[in-house]
Design an enzyme around this catalytic site. Structure first.
Site, PDB file in Angstrom:
ATOM      1  N   GLY A 183     -12.694  20.927   3.518  1.00 13.62           N
ATOM      2  CA  GLY A 183     -13.988  20.088   3.059  1.00 13.62           C
ATOM      3  C   GLY A 183     -13.502  18.626   2.793  1.00 13.62           C
ATOM      4  O   GLY A 183     -13.873  17.964   2.045  1.00 13.62           O
ATOM      5  N   LYS A 192     -20.022  16.681   6.135  1.00 13.38           N
ATOM      6  CA  LYS A 192     -21.191  16.469   7.061  1.00 13.38           C
ATOM      7  C   LYS A 192     -22.414  15.971   6.381  1.00 13.38           C
ATOM      8  O   LYS A 192     -22.694  16.529   5.125  1.00 13.38           O
ATOM      9  CB  LYS A 192     -21.270  17.948   7.895  1.00 13.38           C
ATOM     10  N   GLU A 211     -14.231  24.997  14.860  1.00 12.98           N
ATOM     11  CA  GLU A 211     -14.181  23.372  14.963  1.00 12.98           C
ATOM     12  C   GLU A 211     -13.356  22.673  15.792  1.00 12.98           C
ATOM     13  O   GLU A 211     -12.085  23.011  15.913  1.00 12.98           O
ATOM     14  CB  GLU A 211     -14.293  22.839  13.620  1.00 12.98           C
ATOM     15  N   ARG A 254     -17.423  32.260   8.075  1.00 12.01           N
ATOM     16  CA  ARG A 254     -18.514  32.460   7.337  1.00 12.01           C
ATOM     17  C   ARG A 254     -19.751  31.863   8.000  1.00 12.01           C
ATOM     18  O   ARG A 254     -19.570  30.903   8.911  1.00 12.01           O
ATOM     19  CB  ARG A 254     -18.325  31.937   5.796  1.00 12.01           C
ATOM     20  N   ARG A 294     -29.126  16.756   5.608  1.00  5.96           N
ATOM     21  CA  ARG A 294     -29.036  17.356   4.313  1.00  5.96           C
ATOM     22  C   ARG A 294     -29.558  16.197   3.399  1.00  5.96           C
ATOM     23  O   ARG A 294     -28.869  15.164   3.396  1.00  5.96           O
ATOM     24  CB  ARG A 294     -27.628  17.625   4.330  1.00  5.96           C
TER      25      ARG A 294
END
Length: 452
Positions: free
Chosen positions: A165, A238, A276, A293, A339
């Site tokens: 993250g 992101k 990724e 996940r 988002r």
């Protein structure tokens, strides 16, 4: 479904609602667990049953494994869906689920543990023939780090092996940067992740962040569901995703997707996962990490393939075969996801509070949200309110539809990043499709130049 008749959802907000939607479609009952702060949110009302598991702090509710497992047993759940975040990538959780006779909807503990260590994951991918950036692992102290860095050549990234993250990463332009960052990075890695292991990796100065959606069953079948471009980021997290990537050629897209499948097969991956990559200006790609996940941005893939990823996750966990081959996976059109965060669009500071007005366009725009008008955004969790997803026959139409959708959003009571999302959709660099992870910084620089 013979094996799974009731699922406990170990998560909250929009992803809990998303899972409930697929469960209803499959005729599976759902159990929601919730904290004090979330008692009035829509996902609590939408589940067949709901149980309060504790106080608002995540450690006392959504991260409390024993409480969640206890509820699953009391409610006679057959399986647990972890969603994303919280316990989804904690290898102890599937291990304890198995011990309690519960199906964990995701890969097993060994895979999660292996991919959770960036150093171990790099080595496994190298063995599988997946390109990784030049780097050095097993660093014992600063003197050794300095020596390794000189051999690799600057600029470099100093990374925590257990990081994620965007946390536990430092850019190093020279030896002085390394000397300044070394001890603090090791300490942060220990404090945040419980593992002080670090490694050095060559820095790609202006990269694209591109990922491949994967799906594997327990019968030896692994497919890719194409790629997503995730380069619009703030603080390495992101903000906007789209698929397919406008940067990759079709030949390179095919190559990177096939490489991701090869990597997943090599470790015996099962269920949905994402590989990724960092991609340089010449379309050379390098393994970054694997997320074991469901991704926040999974709707982008659903829109271009017409597949329900949560439904497929549940069926794979129940032991069913994938209902299609790689050749039968179709990709049509283009999709964009924005988002919407409860945060300042310039400083990115969270902005919790009441959603006095919360309105959206009444058209075919896909809206995956965990809040409704009148709800209160809690300061205890991630500030994401939800996601706006548009699609079109091509990228131009998908972006145009997103512009219209964002113009139809009204939020009052809190500050959101809506103005930033609107600016990105109109920005020439974004519209060109040739943007990188520096996009938001470039936009800010252009704005400051105009204002000066």
């Amino acid at each position: 479904m013979a094996l799974i008749k009731k699922i406990l959802i170990a998560n909250r907000g929009e992803i809990a609602l998303r899972i409930i939607k697929s469960c209803k479609k499959l005729g599976i009952e759902t159990v929601a667990v919730y904290s004090d702060a979330d008692q009035d949110l829509p996902f609590v009302q939408s589940a067949d049953e709901a149980v309060n598991i504790g106080e608002s702090q995540a450690q006392k509710s959504y991260l409390h494994m024993e409480k969640i497992l206890q509820v699953a047993k009391i409610k006679n759940a057959d399986a647990i869906h972890p969603g994303y975040g919280f316990l989804s990538e904690n290898p102890n959780f599937p291990k304890k689920c198995e011990k309690e006779g519960l199906i964990f909807i995701g890969p097993d503990e060994k895979i999660i543990q292996a991919m959770g260590s960036k150093i171990h994951a790099r080595n496994k991918m190298k063995e599988a023939g997946v390109p990784v950036l030049p780097g050095c692992e097993g660093i014992e102290d600063l003197d050794e780090a300095v020596k390794m860095a000189e051999e690799l050549g600057y600029p470099l990234m100093l990374k925590a092996s257990a990081g994620g993250g965007g946390m536990g990463m430092k850019v190093l332009q020279n030896k002085e940067d390394l000397e300044k960052a070394f001890n603090s990075t090791v300490q942060q890695a220990k404090n945040f992740f419980g593992d002080g292991s670090i490694y050095l990796e060559k820095l790609i100065e202006n990269p694209h962040h591109i990922e491949v959606q994967l799906l594997s069953d327990h019968h030896g079948n692994t497919v890719h569901l194409y790629d997503r471009e995730c380069s619009v980021q703030r603080r390495n997290q992101k903000v906007i995703e789209e698929g397919p990537s406008p940067f990759l050629s079709e030949a390179k897209r095919q190559e990177i997707c096939e490489t991701a499948v090869k990597g997943a097969v090599s470790i015996g991956y099962k269920n949905a996962g994402t590989m990724e990559f960092l991609v340089d200006e010449n379309q050379n790609y390098y393994f970054l990490e694997m997320n074991t996940r469901l991704q926040v941005e999974h709707p982008v893939t659903e829109e271009v393939t017409g597949l329900d990823l949560v439904e497929l996750q549940i069926k794979v966990a129940a032991g069913e075969k994938l209902p299609f081959t790689q050749e039968e996976v179709e990709r049509k059109g283009h999709a964009v996801e924005c988002r919407l965060y409860a945060e300042d669009p310039k400083t990115f500071f969270p902005s919790p509070g009441p959603l006095n007005t919360f309105k959206f366009p009444e058209d075919n725009t896909r809206l995956d949200f965990g809040y409704e008008e009148g709800d209160k955004v809690s300061p205890f969790y991630d500030p994401m309110l939800g996601k706006i997803i548009t699609s079109g026959k091509d990228r131009e139409e998908a972006i145009r539809n997103m512009e219209k959708a964002l113009d139809g959003v009204t939020v009052e009571g809190i500050t959101t990043n809506l103005p930033l999302l609107q600016q990105v959709m109109k920005d020439d660099e974004f519209v060109s499709g040739m943007y990188t992870t520096k996009l938001l910084q470039n936009m800010n620089d252009r704005r400051e130049k105009v204002e000066s």
